[in-house]
Design an enzyme around this catalytic site. Structure first.
Site, PDB file in Angstrom:
ATOM      1  N   ASP A   8       0.880  -1.156   0.000  1.00 24.51           N
ATOM      2  CA  ASP A   8       0.000   0.000   0.000  1.00 24.51           C
ATOM      3  C   ASP A   8       0.931   1.223   0.000  1.00 24.51           C
ATOM      4  OD1 ASP A   8      -2.294   1.678   0.419  1.00 24.51           O
ATOM      5  OD2 ASP A   8      -1.788   1.738   2.538  1.00 24.51           O
ATOM      6  N   ASP A  10      -0.149   5.108   1.124  1.00 25.32           N
ATOM      7  CA  ASP A  10      -0.409   6.042   2.232  1.00 25.32           C
ATOM      8  C   ASP A  10      -0.364   5.313   3.576  1.00 25.32           C
ATOM      9  OD1 ASP A  10      -0.842   8.190   0.502  1.00 25.32           O
ATOM     10  OD2 ASP A  10      -2.958   7.719   0.260  1.00 25.32           O
ATOM     11  N   ASP A  19      -3.291  12.370  -0.036  1.00 27.68           N
ATOM     12  CA  ASP A  19      -4.442  13.177  -0.451  1.00 27.68           C
ATOM     13  C   ASP A  19      -4.765  14.293   0.550  1.00 27.68           C
ATOM     14  OD1 ASP A  19      -4.961  12.044  -2.906  1.00 27.68           O
ATOM     15  OD2 ASP A  19      -6.358  10.554  -2.123  1.00 27.68           O
ATOM     16  N   ASP A  99      -4.835   3.723  -3.244  1.00 23.18           N
ATOM     17  CA  ASP A  99      -5.968   4.602  -3.548  1.00 23.18           C
ATOM     18  C   ASP A  99      -5.523   6.062  -3.676  1.00 23.18           C
ATOM     19  OD1 ASP A  99      -8.546   5.141  -4.143  1.00 23.18           O
ATOM     20  OD2 ASP A  99      -9.401   4.594  -2.211  1.00 23.18           O
ATOM     21  N   ASP A 179      -1.959  -1.126   5.627  1.00 23.27           N
ATOM     22  CA  ASP A 179      -2.444  -0.609   6.912  1.00 23.27           C
ATOM     23  C   ASP A 179      -3.957  -0.419   6.954  1.00 23.27           C
ATOM     24  OD1 ASP A 179      -3.266   2.537   6.680  1.00 23.27           O
ATOM     25  OD2 ASP A 179      -1.842   1.923   5.154  1.00 23.27           O
TER      26      ASP A 179
END
Length: 241
Positions: A8, A10, A19, A99, A179
């Protein structure tokens, strides 16, 4: 013998949410309430599209955004981990499933000279328009009820593994490092020989321990990490075997 490392981004590679970090570029480093409250669960990408439009309307340019994004700190030990993987690339294939968006991840990895560690990055496509506004689109469409509408990480992982098999590449073990709540779906797809590495104190770890308490644990092994040096230790053991 080859291992697949799935990251992942972030709160895993970087110690922040890319973001929300971009809001530092906004006037007074905050968003108006109306915009902030316009987020609807499962529709984060559309919300970020509105945030980027607001920044563009306020004259925030690409170079300022880039300067801001490249100040995001990496998680503790992550620089060493990515360096270690880079030195052992013949053993590790490495992908990001995130994402965030292509622009932010590209800026951050290139600024730290880590872009070559990763074989592929799967994230929401972003680009600057002719008027200098950052725009972002959903990564794909899917039918998974558990995931936000723009990204099912299980689907991404499954399609990547299928494509690799067609090329004659299979993996001794998949190591999934993440996470968030949206990392649970791909972790539930992992097999007995694979390992999930959730970050300590974050949503994924809490959800996995809840599943174990409910006596419906995931098939794969689970090893919690708090610093990326914990991950290096595990990978060193893996290579020795």
């Amino acid at each position: 013998m080859k291992f697949l490392l799935v990251f992942d981004f972030d709160h895993t590679i970087i110690d922040e949410n890319s973001d929300t970090w971009i809001v530092k570029c906004a006037p007074e480093r905050k968003l108006p309430n109306g915009l902030r409250n316009s987020y609807q669960p499962g529709h984060w990408t559309e919300y970020m599209g509105r945030v980027f439009a607001y920044l563009g309307d306020n004259g925030v340019k690409e170079d300022e955004m880039k300067r801001t994004m490249t100040t995001i700190p990496f998680t503790t030990g992550m620089v060493d981990l990515l360096g270690f993987i880079g030195e052992n690339k013949e053993l590790f294939d490495c992908i990001i499933v995130s994402d965030s968006n292509t622009v932010f991840i590209d800026w951050i990895l290139k600024a730290a000279d880590f872009h070559e560690v990763f074989d592929e990055v799967f994230t929401n496509p972003a680009a600057f328009s002719s008027t200098g506004y950052l725009t972002v689109q959903n990564f794909h469409a899917h039918h998974c009820a558990k995931c936000p509408k723009n990204l099912c990480k299980r689907k991404v992982l499954k399609e990547f593994l299928d494509k690799q098999l067609e090329r004659g590449v299979s993996y001794t073990q998949i190591v999934y490092i993440g996470d968030g709540g949206n990392d649970l779906c791909p972790v539930m797809f992992l097999k007995k020989n694979d390992i999930a590495m959730p970050r300590q104190g974050y949503t994924l770890e809490k959800k996995l321990s809840q599943l174990a308490q409910d006596l419906s644990p995931v098939q794969c092994s689970v090893l919690v990490w708090s610093s990326a040096t914990d991950i290096i230790s595990y990978l060193k053991l893996l290579i020795k075997e």
